[in-house]
Motif scaffolding. Structure first.
Motif, PDB file in Angstrom:
ATOM      1  N   ILE A   1       0.845  -1.201   0.000  1.00 55.69           N
ATOM      2  CA  ILE A   1       0.000   0.000   0.000  1.00 55.69           C
ATOM      3  C   ILE A   1       0.875   1.245   0.000  1.00 55.69           C
ATOM      4  O   ILE A   1       1.824   1.344   0.784  1.00 55.69           O
ATOM      5  CB  ILE A   1      -0.918   0.016   1.239  1.00 55.69           C
ATOM      6  N   GLN A   2       0.563   2.197  -0.876  1.00 59.77           N
ATOM      7  CA  GLN A   2       1.253   3.486  -0.833  1.00 59.77           C
ATOM      8  C   GLN A   2       0.463   4.451   0.035  1.00 59.77           C
ATOM      9  O   GLN A   2      -0.699   4.749  -0.236  1.00 59.77           O
ATOM     10  CB  GLN A   2       1.425   4.103  -2.220  1.00 59.77           C
ATOM     11  N   LEU A   3       1.113   4.942   1.074  1.00 61.09           N
ATOM     12  CA  LEU A   3       0.505   5.922   1.963  1.00 61.09           C
ATOM     13  C   LEU A   3       1.177   7.259   1.724  1.00 61.09           C
ATOM     14  O   LEU A   3       2.403   7.361   1.744  1.00 61.09           O
ATOM     15  CB  LEU A   3       0.668   5.481   3.418  1.00 61.09           C
ATOM     16  N   CYS A   4       0.380   8.269   1.492  1.00 58.45           N
ATOM     17  CA  CYS A   4       0.917   9.580   1.138  1.00 58.45           C
ATOM     18  C   CYS A   4       0.416  10.645   2.120  1.00 58.45           C
ATOM     19  O   CYS A   4      -0.778  10.935   2.161  1.00 58.45           O
ATOM     20  CB  CYS A   4       0.506   9.950  -0.277  1.00 58.45           C
ATOM     21  N   PRO A   5       1.297  11.203   2.944  1.00 58.50           N
ATOM     22  CA  PRO A   5       0.892  12.262   3.892  1.00 58.50           C
ATOM     23  C   PRO A   5       0.884  13.627   3.217  1.00 58.50           C
ATOM     24  O   PRO A   5       1.289  13.778   2.059  1.00 58.50           O
ATOM     25  CB  PRO A   5       1.983  12.183   4.959  1.00 58.50           C
ATOM     26  N   GLY A   6       0.409  14.619   3.961  1.00 54.45           N
ATOM     27  CA  GLY A   6       0.431  15.986   3.466  1.00 54.45           C
ATOM     28  C   GLY A   6      -0.631  16.271   2.432  1.00 54.45           C
ATOM     29  O   GLY A   6      -0.332  16.721   1.323  1.00 54.45           O
ATOM     30  N   VAL A   7      -1.904  16.010   2.771  1.00 51.25           N
ATOM     31  CA  VAL A   7      -3.000  16.224   1.828  1.00 51.25           C
ATOM     32  C   VAL A   7      -3.966  17.272   2.372  1.00 51.25           C
ATOM     33  O   VAL A   7      -4.408  17.188   3.522  1.00 51.25           O
ATOM     34  CB  VAL A   7      -3.767  14.905   1.561  1.00 51.25           C
TER      35      VAL A   7
ATOM     36  N   MET B   1      -7.222  20.123   0.726  1.00 53.92           N
ATOM     37  CA  MET B   1      -7.995  20.496  -0.453  1.00 53.92           C
ATOM     38  C   MET B   1      -7.353  21.652  -1.206  1.00 53.92           C
ATOM     39  O   MET B   1      -7.461  21.762  -2.424  1.00 53.92           O
ATOM     40  CB  MET B   1      -9.425  20.846  -0.055  1.00 53.92           C
ATOM     41  N   GLU B   2      -6.668  22.527  -0.471  1.00 49.87           N
ATOM     42  CA  GLU B   2      -5.962  23.631  -1.103  1.00 49.87           C
ATOM     43  C   GLU B   2      -4.466  23.374  -0.986  1.00 49.87           C
ATOM     44  O   GLU B   2      -3.936  23.256   0.115  1.00 49.87           O
ATOM     45  CB  GLU B   2      -6.316  24.965  -0.438  1.00 49.87           C
ATOM     46  N   ASN B   3      -3.775  23.287  -2.129  1.00 47.08           N
ATOM     47  CA  ASN B   3      -2.327  23.067  -2.106  1.00 47.08           C
ATOM     48  C   ASN B   3      -1.626  24.277  -1.499  1.00 47.08           C
ATOM     49  O   ASN B   3      -1.847  25.414  -1.915  1.00 47.08           O
ATOM     50  CB  ASN B   3      -1.795  22.862  -3.533  1.00 47.08           C
ATOM     51  N   LYS B   4      -0.787  24.044  -0.516  1.00 51.26           N
ATOM     52  CA  LYS B   4      -0.040  25.131   0.095  1.00 51.26           C
ATOM     53  C   LYS B   4       1.056  24.532   0.960  1.00 51.26           C
ATOM     54  O   LYS B   4       1.248  23.328   1.023  1.00 51.26           O
ATOM     55  CB  LYS B   4      -0.955  26.031   0.920  1.00 51.26           C
ATOM     56  N   GLN B   5       1.797  25.401   1.644  1.00 52.52           N
ATOM     57  CA  GLN B   5       2.870  24.961   2.526  1.00 52.52           C
ATOM     58  C   GLN B   5       2.781  25.766   3.814  1.00 52.52           C
ATOM     59  O   GLN B   5       2.529  26.977   3.793  1.00 52.52           O
ATOM     60  CB  GLN B   5       4.227  25.180   1.848  1.00 52.52           C
ATOM     61  N   ASP B   6       2.976  25.095   4.964  1.00 53.03           N
ATOM     62  CA  ASP B   6       2.913  25.826   6.221  1.00 53.03           C
ATOM     63  C   ASP B   6       4.257  26.493   6.511  1.00 53.03           C
ATOM     64  O   ASP B   6       5.213  26.371   5.752  1.00 53.03           O
ATOM     65  CB  ASP B   6       2.456  24.920   7.372  1.00 53.03           C
ATOM     66  N   ASN B   7       4.347  27.194   7.635  1.00 50.92           N
ATOM     67  CA  ASN B   7       5.565  27.933   7.937  1.00 50.92           C
ATOM     68  C   ASN B   7       6.677  27.066   8.517  1.00 50.92           C
ATOM     69  O   ASN B   7       7.738  27.569   8.882  1.00 50.92           O
ATOM     70  CB  ASN B   7       5.259  29.100   8.892  1.00 50.92           C
ATOM     71  N   LEU B   8       6.441  25.742   8.595  1.00 56.84           N
ATOM     72  CA  LEU B   8       7.465  24.818   9.088  1.00 56.84           C
ATOM     73  C   LEU B   8       7.898  23.811   8.014  1.00 56.84           C
ATOM     74  O   LEU B   8       8.487  22.779   8.322  1.00 56.84           O
ATOM     75  CB  LEU B   8       6.955  24.075  10.333  1.00 56.84           C
ATOM     76  N   GLY B   9       7.582  24.110   6.763  1.00 53.48           N
ATOM     77  CA  GLY B   9       8.096  23.305   5.667  1.00 53.48           C
ATOM     78  C   GLY B   9       7.234  22.155   5.227  1.00 53.48           C
ATOM     79  O   GLY B   9       7.649  21.366   4.368  1.00 53.48           O
TER      80      GLY B   9
ATOM     81  N   ARG C   1       4.659  20.445   2.991  1.00 59.21           N
ATOM     82  CA  ARG C   1       4.066  20.694   1.680  1.00 59.21           C
ATOM     83  C   ARG C   1       2.820  19.839   1.499  1.00 59.21           C
ATOM     84  O   ARG C   1       2.777  18.689   1.934  1.00 59.21           O
ATOM     85  CB  ARG C   1       5.081  20.371   0.582  1.00 59.21           C
ATOM     86  N   TYR C   2       1.809  20.393   0.835  1.00 61.00           N
ATOM     87  CA  TYR C   2       0.529  19.695   0.705  1.00 61.00           C
ATOM     88  C   TYR C   2       0.190  19.404  -0.751  1.00 61.00           C
ATOM     89  O   TYR C   2       0.564  20.149  -1.665  1.00 61.00           O
ATOM     90  CB  TYR C   2      -0.587  20.533   1.330  1.00 61.00           C
ATOM     91  N   ASN C   3      -0.546  18.316  -0.956  1.00 63.46           N
ATOM     92  CA  ASN C   3      -1.111  17.963  -2.258  1.00 63.46           C
ATOM     93  C   ASN C   3      -2.625  17.909  -2.137  1.00 63.46           C
ATOM     94  O   ASN C   3      -3.159  17.587  -1.070  1.00 63.46           O
ATOM     95  CB  ASN C   3      -0.607  16.585  -2.712  1.00 63.46           C
ATOM     96  N   SER C   4      -3.319  18.170  -3.240  1.00 63.47           N
ATOM     97  CA  SER C   4      -4.773  18.075  -3.238  1.00 63.47           C
ATOM     98  C   SER C   4      -5.178  16.603  -3.296  1.00 63.47           C
ATOM     99  O   SER C   4      -4.390  15.754  -3.720  1.00 63.47           O
ATOM    100  CB  SER C   4      -5.365  18.815  -4.433  1.00 63.47           C
ATOM    101  N   PRO C   5      -6.411  16.257  -2.894  1.00 62.10           N
ATOM    102  CA  PRO C   5      -6.869  14.864  -2.979  1.00 62.10           C
ATOM    103  C   PRO C   5      -6.758  14.269  -4.379  1.00 62.10           C
ATOM    104  O   PRO C   5      -6.351  13.118  -4.541  1.00 62.10           O
ATOM    105  CB  PRO C   5      -8.324  14.948  -2.512  1.00 62.10           C
ATOM    106  N   LEU C   6      -7.122  15.029  -5.410  1.00 63.88           N
ATOM    107  CA  LEU C   6      -7.039  14.515  -6.772  1.00 63.88           C
ATOM    108  C   LEU C   6      -5.590  14.277  -7.189  1.00 63.88           C
ATOM    109  O   LEU C   6      -5.252  13.249  -7.773  1.00 63.88           O
ATOM    110  CB  LEU C   6      -7.705  15.489  -7.746  1.00 63.88           C
ATOM    111  N   THR C   7      -4.726  15.225  -6.883  1.00 62.00           N
ATOM    112  CA  THR C   7      -3.317  15.106  -7.258  1.00 62.00           C
ATOM    113  C   THR C   7      -2.672  13.906  -6.599  1.00 62.00           C
ATOM    114  O   THR C   7      -1.935  13.142  -7.235  1.00 62.00           O
ATOM    115  CB  THR C   7      -2.550  16.383  -6.865  1.00 62.00           C
TER     116      THR C   7
END
Length: 475
Positions: A406-412, A414-422, A424-430
């Motif tokens: 199983i591939q588990l992918c963190p950092g999801v 709905m709006e792609n962005k990055q917090d102030n501690l580095g 990084r986020y991906n959208s559910p579709l991406t």
């Protein structure tokens, strides 16, 4: 064009692309005639002629938006066809690169685009089907393949059985006739090849074995049967039953809040990912009600401990001390940094009889120091412990041909962005359609929502719809 085809066949013989003797094919069959079409790249005029013939042949193909050559011999052929027709080309890698964008399919395309496959020689059809599986895994459609030579050993029917119509410039029988009429080979050679073709076909079971299963286009139901770790099998079944690929990362500091949150999001998740050591009021009495909530709502508890020490220390961290993780969390995360001793410690420690490990191969944090070689070795380690490893934490589709993992992918979010501690986020579709995720981990997008249950339900639906789109694109 028929005359041009005959002249082309004679040219193939003259440049030694058609060889007679005893040779072994890709599928293991011995053959008295072998076609080595890789030499064509050294003859630009012949390559141009081949492209013209292929373009003539594909006039009857109803619709295609893209062209893709089967790696590697057909790549330059497809390139020339693309240039001559102005039809865009995509390129399939035999394995995902471990640097840059790490894509398996290169080029610009839209989900649902129809891709015409270009190949040089077909014996079993397995190389075409490998390419089709990866293309459909990237949401493209494939219905037709144009090839130079059909060896007439079962490949055409095998491809037809898998939804691919083959269009061949030449059959082996035609090629032998042309070469005989031109005085290139004698009647005895023709007869030898004819006898060979009449008695030597590729068994379809061999063909199927030669085509690896691409996990991106297989259903969770099918993959559950291929899982070697009991927890990954259980996860596949939970995901299929609840129609969710959502794992919530619950970084909450209060035990009561944690239990209340688990109760609210439980109906919508397949796993709850915890960092149990951040609780400011942790007490072992928390664990039983947490397990009961997981059982009630049919999800797995997943302690994101990221074990990374010598084996004996990991054994204690996992099964001893205040948290006794092995007694309540069937899933944990492990760094491969310290080698196989960590996995051996997890495997032999006391605790739950069934357990699964997610190995960390890639991270969503910007500026992490994970190298390409580290990623390769982590995937290799995961495949060495099939009964223990449930899956891999990564940001890209790194193990397409191991559908039991199983591939588990963190950092999801709905709006792609990055917090102030580095982070990084991906959208559910991406994360599902491009990154290859089977399970998506959502944290603050749900934990910081005014209505976590409603937010979890939204993520659940978006992720599940993306999963359906991914597997239905291959049908």
């Amino acid at each position: 064009m028929e005359q041009k085809l005959k002249e082309f066949a004679k040219e193939l013989f003259s440049i030694d692309a058609i060889k007679f003797g005893e040779y072994k094919t890709k599928v293991g069959l011995m053959t008295p005639v072998y076609c080595d079409l890789r030499v064509i790249v050294s003859y630009p005029k012949l390559m141009e002629t081949l492209a013209d013939l292929l373009i003539w042949k594909i006039q009857n193909v109803e619709r295609y938006d893209l062209i893709c050559g089967v790696p590697y011999t057909a790549l330059p052929i497809a390139t020339v066809v693309s240039i001559k027709t102005s039809i865009p080309m995509v390129m399939r890698r035999k394995e995902a690169k471990d640097y840059g964008t790490k894509k398996l399919i290169e080029g610009v395309f839209k989900p649902g685009d129809n891709c015409l496959i270009v190949e040089d020689v077909v014996t079993s059809g397995s190389s075409i089907l490998e390419t089709v599986k990866d293309l459909t895994g990237a949401t493209l459609k494939c219905t037709d393949a144009i090839i130079l030579l059909n060896r007439e050993q079962g490949g055409e029917q095998f491809l037809k059985n898998n939804g691919i119509k083959m269009h061949a410039l030449l059959s082996m029988t035609q090629l032998m006739q042309i070469l005989h009429e031109a005085g290139c080979i004698d009647k005895a050679t023709v007869q030898k090849v004819e006898n060979y073709l009449a008695t030597t076909k590729v068994d379809e079971s061999v063909m199927k074995k030669s085509v690896p299963d691409n996990r991106l286009i297989l259903s969770f139901e099918a993959r559950a049967k291929l899982a070697k770790n009991p927890i990954s099998e259980q996860l596949f079944k939970i995901m299929r039953c609840k129609q969710t690929t959502l794992c919530v990362a619950v970084d909450i500091l209060n035990s009561t809040d944690l239990l209340n949150f688990a109760e609210r999001v439980g109906p919508h998740i397949c796993a709850l990912k915890t960092h149990i050591d951040i609780l400011e009021d942790f007490h072992p009495n928390l664990l039983q009600p947490l397990q009961e909530i997981a059982k009630s709502h049919n999800f797995l508890l997943f302690e994101d401990r990221k074990f990374a020490d010598i084996g004996k220390t990991v054994e204690y961290q996992y099964s001893k001390g205040l948290y006794k993780i092995s007694s309540w969390a069937p899933l944990v995360t492990v760094h491969s940094l310290m080698g196989r001793g960590v996995l051996d410690a997890i495997k032999t420690s006391e605790g739950l009889e069934k357990r699964g490990v997610f190995l960390l191969a890639e991270a969503s944090a910007a500026g992490n120091l994970i190298s390409d070689n580290y990623v390769k070795e982590t995937i290799k380690m995961a495949e060495e412990y099939p009964e223990l490893i449930a899956g891999v934490v990564c940001q890209n589709p790194l193990f397409l041909n191991n559908p039991g993992l199983i591939q588990l992918c963190p950092g999801v979010q709905m709006e792609n962005k990055q917090d102030n501690l580095g982070q990084r986020y991906n959208s559910p579709l991406t994360v599902v359609l491009e990154k290859g995720a089977d399970i998506a981990v959502v944290g603050r997008g749900i934990t910081q929502s005014s209505d976590p249950a409603c937010a979890a339900e939204r993520y659940k639906k978006m992720l599940w719809d993306a999963y359906l789109q991914r597997i239905e694109s291959s049908s």
